[in-house]
Design a protein around this motif. Sequence first.
Motif, PDB file in Angstrom:
ATOM      1  N   GLU A  47       0.852  -1.183   0.000  1.00 22.63           N
ATOM      2  CA  GLU A  47       0.000   0.000   0.000  1.00 22.63           C
ATOM      3  C   GLU A  47       0.885   1.229   0.000  1.00 22.63           C
ATOM      4  OE1 GLU A  47      -2.894  -0.005   3.146  1.00 22.63           O
ATOM      5  OE2 GLU A  47      -3.237  -2.158   2.955  1.00 22.63           O
ATOM      6  N   GLY A  48       0.473   2.249  -0.718  1.00 22.64           N
ATOM      7  CA  GLY A  48       1.216   3.500  -0.738  1.00 22.64           C
ATOM      8  C   GLY A  48       2.551   3.361  -1.443  1.00 22.64           C
ATOM      9  N   ALA A  49       3.462   4.240  -1.055  1.00 24.48           N
ATOM     10  CA  ALA A  49       4.812   4.247  -1.622  1.00 24.48           C
ATOM     11  C   ALA A  49       5.807   4.141  -0.469  1.00 24.48           C
ATOM     12  CB  ALA A  49       5.048   5.543  -2.398  1.00 24.48           C
ATOM     13  N   TRP A  50       6.879   3.420  -0.678  1.00 22.20           N
ATOM     14  CA  TRP A  50       7.891   3.254   0.365  1.00 22.20           C
ATOM     15  C   TRP A  50       9.258   3.195  -0.296  1.00 22.20           C
ATOM     16  CZ3 TRP A  50       6.337   2.104   5.619  1.00 22.20           C
ATOM     17  CH2 TRP A  50       7.411   2.094   6.507  1.00 22.20           C
ATOM     18  N   PRO A  51       9.810   4.353  -0.651  1.00 24.21           N
ATOM     19  CA  PRO A  51      11.115   4.365  -1.313  1.00 24.21           C
ATOM     20  C   PRO A  51      12.291   4.199  -0.347  1.00 24.21           C
ATOM     21  CG  PRO A  51      10.303   6.593  -1.065  1.00 24.21           C
ATOM     22  CD  PRO A  51       9.208   5.675  -0.573  1.00 24.21           C
TER      23      PRO A  51
END
Length: 111
Positions: A47-51
Amino acid sequence: MTAYAIGRLRDVRMGTELRAYLAGIDDTLAPFGGRFIIHGGAKTVLEGAWPDDVIVIAFPDLISARGWYDSPGYQDILALRTGNSSGDVILIEGVDHSHKATDILTGGFGD
């Protein structure tokens, strides 16, 4: 109660200074019973973004975790990391094995 140092790092620039930090950190953890649980690695974002890169270090308790972070040995190498990455670091207590999600409803969280 087990406690954790959790770091979310981004913009990591692997060079001589960061390599020196990595070479020195294990020796700073040992006196406080710290050990890596997560250190980067492949991740699956659901879910979402996790860079960011994730680092989790376990300690016997919050006093040990704080002692490690404040120790002269760690403070001596800390700038090698902060000068070559950005991110967030927290210390947080874990929960015991019998913890249930609803325990936070009676534990004063969110009141």
